[in-house]
Motif scaffolding. Structure first.
Motif: not given
Length: 414
Positions: A34-36, A40-41, A46-47, A211-215
């Protein structure tokens, strides 16, 4: 030599904060990416990552104690406490001089290091460092703290072999017990690498998925669209002891350790050997140590980080060791947990031990378009767990620097 059995397990992972929850998530194919949230990434390539969920150290450790330790040590203590409880250990009734700790971590207190150095750099040059800075940061401190907590005066040290670290620790613990140098050893590994310098550093080396759009589906081992690993955090703890010692104290024996093998790629600073030479040698060494043939392995937990080169080299090594046979089930738990670096071997060993105990092979999730060369080579246990007899399970771990460590676990028979 002594037989070595497993009598306790503890896990703290991105898909479960104890062994049962971790195992149920593995079997059910639950992804942990999931998003970090830890920082604050937004400016990083990579987020996302595989962070622990619904976890608060203070539910496990007093605040004053937690403040003395980096997260990687906190994670170690918490997973070890679960393992000790599950093993029904009363240390006061045992010879603590013959009980040791061999713990692994690849990065140690990297979060503490970042915090202290950044605070100094942003100051006026006056050195104002926390008195706990060094003992929080050094990589061996977790093994020391575990021994202090339980008063264990036996063998005590830390292994570091990058992402092969905790498998190396497990093999060392196994050897010391079967050689008669210890009755029991707490082993495993912990890692807390989700911070700016870890993400930034791995991004710079182009190791992480972007792949930040779909972790959720970013970790996809053996898939032709894989683009790097997903970093994770947590810990895994295993209680190893001699068979005689376990029987004498009426311990709950979960499984037995069969053997371990170590080798080196001797090839590249970060990349794996294109033909998987080190992986091949490590697996052969483990099989020889366990005194079994390749066709006796029922389940293999692959290192399978979801990197373009790494997954291919491992598959080539697997083909060399096992040939083109259909008996073997392979799965990649990193598709769910992400890559816990130095702690990966520990939680993947637990996955193997539970597979042996429960006769269930957890799946590989997210992987759809398998590399054509290997699509029909093995049963990769795609998308759904498979129930089958698992008498022997093997776990592969490979690390930067070419380090190779492979462990084998087997069904316990009295």
């Amino acid at each position: 030599m002594n037989r070595v059995v497993i009598t306790g397990l503890g896990a703290l992972t991105p898909i479960g904060n104890n062994v049962n929850d971790f195992w149920q998530s593995l079997v059910n194919g639950v992804g942990g990416a999931a998003l970090i949230t830890k920082f604050d990434a937004s400016k990083f390539k990579t987020k996302f990552a595989c962070e622990l969920k619904d976890f608060d150290t203070l539910n496990h450790l007093p605040k004053a104690e937690a403040r003395k330790y980096d997260l990687f040590t906190q994670y170690a203590l918490i997973s070890v406490e679960e393992a000790v409880k599950s093993s029904n250990i009363n240390f006061d009734t045992l010879n603590k001089n013959r009980i040791g700790v061999i713990w692994g971590s690849g990065n140690g207190g990297i979060g503490t290091f970042q915090q202290q150095v950044m605070e100094f750099a942003q100051g006026d040059g006056t050195p104002r460092f926390n008195p706990f800075f060094i003992p929080k940061m050094i990589v061996d401190i977790a093994s020391g703290v575990i021994s202090i907590k339980y008063g264990l005066r036996g063998i005590n040290y830390t292994t570091v072999s990058a992402c092969a670290t905790s498998n190396t620790a497990i093999i060392d613990a196994f050897n010391y017990i079967r050689w008669g140098k210890a009755d029991m050893i707490i082993t495993g590994g912990s890692e807390a690498p989700i911070n700016e310098i870890s993400i930034g550093g791995f991004n710079a080396s182009k190791a992480l998925s972007t792949r930040n759009e779909n972790p959720k589906i970013a970790s996809r081992p053996f898939d032709i669209h894989r683009d790097g690993f997903v970093i994770g955090e947590g810990a895994g703890a295993i209680i190893l002891e001699s068979y005689e010692h376990a029987v004498k104290r009426n311990a709950p024996i979960i499984a037995e350790m069969g053997g371990g093998g170590m080798a080196a790629d001797a090839y590249h600073l970060t990349g794996t050997h294109p033909e998987g030479e080190g992986a091949y040698l490590g697996m052969l060494a483990a099989l020889e140590d366990a005194n079994i043939s390749a066709n006796e392995i029922d389940y293999l937990n692959a290192h399978a980080t979801s990197t373009p080169q790494g997954d291919m080299s491992e598959m080539k090594a697997l083909e060399r060791v096992f040939g083109r046979q259909s008996k073997l089930n392979i799965s990649a738990s990193k598709s769910m947990t992400g890559h816990l670096l130095g702690a990966a071997g520990a939680i993947e060993a637990i996955a193997c031990i539970k597979a042996v105990q429960e006769d269930i092979v957890p799946p590989t999730i997210n992987s759809v378009d398998i590399e054509p060369e290997f699509k029909d080579l093995f049963n990769l246990t795609l998308h759904k767990a498979q129930q089958r007899e698992v008498n022997y399970a093997m776990s592969n771990t490979f690390g930067f620097g070419g380090h190779i460590a492979t462990t084998i676990f087997k069904k316990y028979k009295s």
